[in-house]
Write a protein that holds these residues in place. Sequence first.
Motif, PDB file in Angstrom:
ATOM      1  N   GLU A   1       0.809  -1.222   0.000  1.00 53.04           N
ATOM      2  CA  GLU A   1       0.000   0.000   0.000  1.00 53.04           C
ATOM      3  C   GLU A   1       0.840   1.268   0.000  1.00 53.04           C
ATOM      4  N   GLY A   2       2.027   1.216   0.594  1.00 55.45           N
ATOM      5  CA  GLY A   2       2.811   2.441   0.702  1.00 55.45           C
ATOM      6  C   GLY A   2       4.281   2.208   0.433  1.00 55.45           C
ATOM      7  N   TYR A   3       4.990   3.349   0.213  1.00 55.65           N
ATOM      8  CA  TYR A   3       6.415   3.243  -0.069  1.00 55.65           C
ATOM      9  C   TYR A   3       7.141   4.538   0.238  1.00 55.65           C
ATOM     10  N   GLY A   4       8.478   4.423   0.263  1.00 57.36           N
ATOM     11  CA  GLY A   4       9.325   5.581   0.478  1.00 57.36           C
ATOM     12  C   GLY A   4      10.766   5.222   0.162  1.00 57.36           C
ATOM     13  N   LYS A   5      11.621   6.250   0.093  1.00 59.91           N
ATOM     14  CA  LYS A   5      13.035   6.042  -0.215  1.00 59.91           C
ATOM     15  C   LYS A   5      13.833   7.132   0.475  1.00 59.91           C
ATOM     16  N   ALA A   6      15.098   6.836   0.751  1.00 63.89           N
ATOM     17  CA  ALA A   6      15.957   7.825   1.407  1.00 63.89           C
ATOM     18  C   ALA A   6      17.416   7.448   1.172  1.00 63.89           C
ATOM     19  N   ALA A   7      18.292   8.449   1.340  1.00 68.49           N
ATOM     20  CA  ALA A   7      19.735   8.211   1.222  1.00 68.49           C
ATOM     21  C   ALA A   7      20.478   9.151   2.151  1.00 68.49           C
TER      22      ALA A   7
ATOM     23  N   VAL B   1      20.720   8.432  11.757  1.00 71.87           N
ATOM     24  CA  VAL B   1      19.364   7.934  11.561  1.00 71.87           C
ATOM     25  C   VAL B   1      18.854   8.429  10.214  1.00 71.87           C
ATOM     26  N   LEU B   2      18.314   7.525   9.451  1.00 70.39           N
ATOM     27  CA  LEU B   2      17.726   7.846   8.158  1.00 70.39           C
ATOM     28  C   LEU B   2      16.216   7.756   8.325  1.00 70.39           C
ATOM     29  N   ASP B   3      15.527   8.890   8.204  1.00 68.74           N
ATOM     30  CA  ASP B   3      14.070   8.912   8.288  1.00 68.74           C
ATOM     31  C   ASP B   3      13.517   8.736   6.878  1.00 68.74           C
ATOM     32  N   VAL B   4      12.889   7.594   6.634  1.00 69.10           N
ATOM     33  CA  VAL B   4      12.323   7.303   5.322  1.00 69.10           C
ATOM     34  C   VAL B   4      10.861   7.741   5.347  1.00 69.10           C
ATOM     35  N   PRO B   5      10.517   8.801   4.612  1.00 65.31           N
ATOM     36  CA  PRO B   5       9.112   9.213   4.580  1.00 65.31           C
ATOM     37  C   PRO B   5       8.292   8.201   3.787  1.00 65.31           C
ATOM     38  N   LEU B   6       7.053   8.001   4.201  1.00 67.15           N
ATOM     39  CA  LEU B   6       6.191   7.023   3.553  1.00 67.15           C
ATOM     40  C   LEU B   6       4.904   7.679   3.058  1.00 67.15           C
ATOM     41  N   GLY B   7       4.393   7.180   1.966  1.00 63.56           N
ATOM     42  CA  GLY B   7       3.126   7.651   1.425  1.00 63.56           C
ATOM     43  C   GLY B   7       2.437   6.531   0.673  1.00 63.56           C
TER      44      GLY B   7
ATOM     45  N   GLY C   1       6.359   7.491   8.434  1.00 66.59           N
ATOM     46  CA  GLY C   1       7.801   7.433   8.272  1.00 66.59           C
ATOM     47  C   GLY C   1       8.343   6.193   8.948  1.00 66.59           C
ATOM     48  N   MET C   2       9.500   5.797   8.529  1.00 68.93           N
ATOM     49  CA  MET C   2      10.183   4.647   9.131  1.00 68.93           C
ATOM     50  C   MET C   2      11.617   5.041   9.381  1.00 68.93           C
ATOM     51  N   GLU C   3      12.039   4.876  10.611  1.00 69.06           N
ATOM     52  CA  GLU C   3      13.403   5.221  10.992  1.00 69.06           C
ATOM     53  C   GLU C   3      14.291   3.997  10.823  1.00 69.06           C
ATOM     54  N   VAL C   4      15.391   4.169  10.096  1.00 69.84           N
ATOM     55  CA  VAL C   4      16.350   3.081   9.928  1.00 69.84           C
ATOM     56  C   VAL C   4      17.752   3.589  10.262  1.00 69.84           C
TER      57      VAL C   4
END
Length: 194
Positions: free
Chosen positions: A78-84, A130-136, A149-152
């Motif tokens: 249902e949802g996704y996000g990306k971060a670097a 900490v990489l905060d990956v926003p989700l939508g 969001g998901m913190e990794v």
Amino acid sequence: MSAKIRKIVTIVDEVHTEQGRPVSPPIRRAAAVAVIENPFAGRYQEDLSELIAIGEELGDLLGRRALAALGIDGEAVEGYGKAAAVGEDGEMEHAAAILHPKLGAPVRALIGKAPALIPSSKKRGSLGVVLDVPLGHKAAAYVRSHFDGMEVRVPDAPRAGEIMVAVALTSGGRPHPRVGGLSHGEAKGEDGLR
């Protein structure tokens, strides 16, 4: 693969209760994170096409890893996000080159109809940042229940000459959403907005 990968870390978060109320079915979020060598660390490079190609490769690799960890069919995402996050010898444009031009297409190919913008974030940091990956929502940006969001974090990354790249996928939005907006079931997914 042209990316020189030092490690891949996969993280799964599964929520069963929220404020004492059951979440049924549990909401799962999975992120796959690659720690790669930054080929342009410490120097200015006008042509970033190498990083753009790496982004496309990582979109497929990390999308597959996150989907496998999520344990559902791609259509059910249902949802996704990306971060670097670039290490201290990198620049923000290195993260942008990986994330924006081509990383999204292979992720979308894995999960079916997904016209909505893939939320993203980028930053510079050192070991353990900490990489905060926003989700939508994957089909419609106006599905507020999926603004999340998901913190990794990878304790030994990024080193000065590395880049951490994450792709996250979800089986649902926030537990017990109550702030309005379109519901998942109401999303048409025709224009990426509604």
